[in-house]
Motif scaffolding. Structure first.
Motif, short mmCIF file in Angstrom:
data_model
loop_
_atom_site.label_atom_id
_atom_site.label_comp_id
_atom_site.label_asym_id
_atom_site.label_seq_id
_atom_site.Cartn_x
_atom_site.Cartn_y
_atom_site.Cartn_z
N VAL A 85 0.84 -1.20 0.00
CA VAL A 85 0.00 0.00 0.00
C VAL A 85 0.87 1.25 0.00
CG1 VAL A 85 -1.75 1.29 1.26
CG2 VAL A 85 -1.88 -1.21 1.16
N VAL A 86 1.92 1.24 0.82
CA VAL A 86 2.83 2.39 0.88
C VAL A 86 3.43 2.67 -0.50
CG1 VAL A 86 5.08 3.13 1.75
CG2 VAL A 86 3.37 2.24 3.33
N ALA A 87 3.91 1.62 -1.16
CA ALA A 87 4.50 1.79 -2.49
C ALA A 87 3.47 2.30 -3.48
CB ALA A 87 5.10 0.46 -2.96
N GLY A 91 3.59 5.98 -5.28
CA GLY A 91 3.60 6.07 -6.72
C GLY A 91 2.53 6.98 -7.28
N ARG A 92 1.50 7.24 -6.49
CA ARG A 92 0.42 8.14 -6.93
C ARG A 92 0.65 9.57 -6.44
NH1 ARG A 92 -5.06 4.83 -7.29
NH2 ARG A 92 -4.35 2.69 -6.95
N GLY A 93 1.79 9.80 -5.82
CA GLY A 93 2.10 11.15 -5.37
C GLY A 93 1.69 11.45 -3.95
N LEU A 94 1.23 10.43 -3.22
CA LEU A 94 0.82 10.64 -1.83
C LEU A 94 1.92 10.12 -0.91
CD1 LEU A 94 -2.96 9.64 -1.88
CD2 LEU A 94 -1.98 11.92 -1.69
N GLY A 95 3.08 10.74 -0.98
CA GLY A 95 4.20 10.27 -0.18
C GLY A 95 4.30 10.94 1.17
N GLN A 96 4.25 12.25 1.20
CA GLN A 96 4.46 13.00 2.43
C GLN A 96 3.15 13.53 2.97
OE1 GLN A 96 7.31 13.38 4.04
NE2 GLN A 96 8.57 12.30 2.54
N PRO A 97 2.94 13.46 4.29
CA PRO A 97 1.72 14.02 4.87
C PRO A 97 1.84 15.54 5.01
CG PRO A 97 3.10 13.16 6.61
CD PRO A 97 3.81 12.86 5.30
#
Length: 231
Positions: A85-87, A91-97
């Protein structure tokens, strides 16, 4: 599923094996996170948005209560799936909160203290106009650092509390107080009642924490949590 993007159905239909005789992840905690992941994927696919989108970092930093002698999800299976899920989200641009609201300064503290790994910055900000919603009116009496730096005497010839169990519980308590101070009680993993009810395995003829000291500190911790639950 290979490299194909995850879908809401992949999350909704995911099943984990359960364990009873060894530590596992609390099923309700894991299921609640999966519900939020599913809602995020629904929104990303153009469906209704029911809350803030989860990020890869938020999932990576998630913590679950552990179970002993009661059913819980296999930790390795949950961890492996969440890695997918993290990967996917990264990959969809939701890396940093988004940056969480800063903690109010600890009494007598002149500057920011170093962050605890994986639990937000925890920096005091003198420009903040007031404490987050839900903070007791008379201010916090205990800071996450107080939990992190707490030390107990050890016993050898008398009964003591299992040190690893106590340390793991205090890690959860520190995280809970951190999010309470940030005005995010929905992310708390402990309540005052759970602090009052917790029981630890005991040690004999090997080092363990002094039960009287641990119990006294847990009483203080439960009282602190209660102030946020009943301001």
């Amino acid at each position: 599923m290979g490299t194909m993007p995850l879908t809401p159905a992949d999350i909704r239909n995911k099943k984990f094996h359960t364990v009873r005789l060894r530590p596992g992840y609390n099923e309700e905690d894991v299921d609640a996170l999966l519900d939020r992941i599913e809602a995020t994927l629904v929104a990303l696919e153009g469906g209704p948005r029911t809350g803030p989108l989860l990020t890869a970092d938020e999932i990576r930093n998630s913590r679950f209560r552990t179970t002993r002698m009661s059913p819980g999800y296999r930790e390795d299976e949950v961890d492996d799936f969440l890695d997918l899920v993290v990967a996917d989200l990264a990959g969809r641009g939701l890396g940093q909160p988004a940056a969480p609201p800063p903690l109010p300064p600890r009494p007598g503290q002149d500057g920011p203290r170093p962050p605890h790994p994986g639990q937000g910055t925890g920096y005091a900000d003198p420009r903040r106009p007031g404490p987050p919603p839900g903070t007791p009116a008379d201010g916090p009496r205990m800071a996450p650092q107080d939990i992190r730096e707490k030390r107990f005497a050890t016993t050898r010839l008398t009964t003591g509390y299992n040190e690893q169990e106590v340390d793991e519980f205090l890690d959860r308590a520190e995280y809970t107080l951190e999010v309470l101070l940030q005005g995010r009680p929905d992310r708390a993993t402990l309540s005052s009642a759970e602090v009052e009810r917790v029981q630890f395995a005991t040690t004999r003829a090997r080092p363990g924490y002094d039960p009287a000291q641990v119990d006294h500190f847990l009483d203080e911790l439960a009282e602190e949590f209660r102030r946020y639950e009943h301001p």
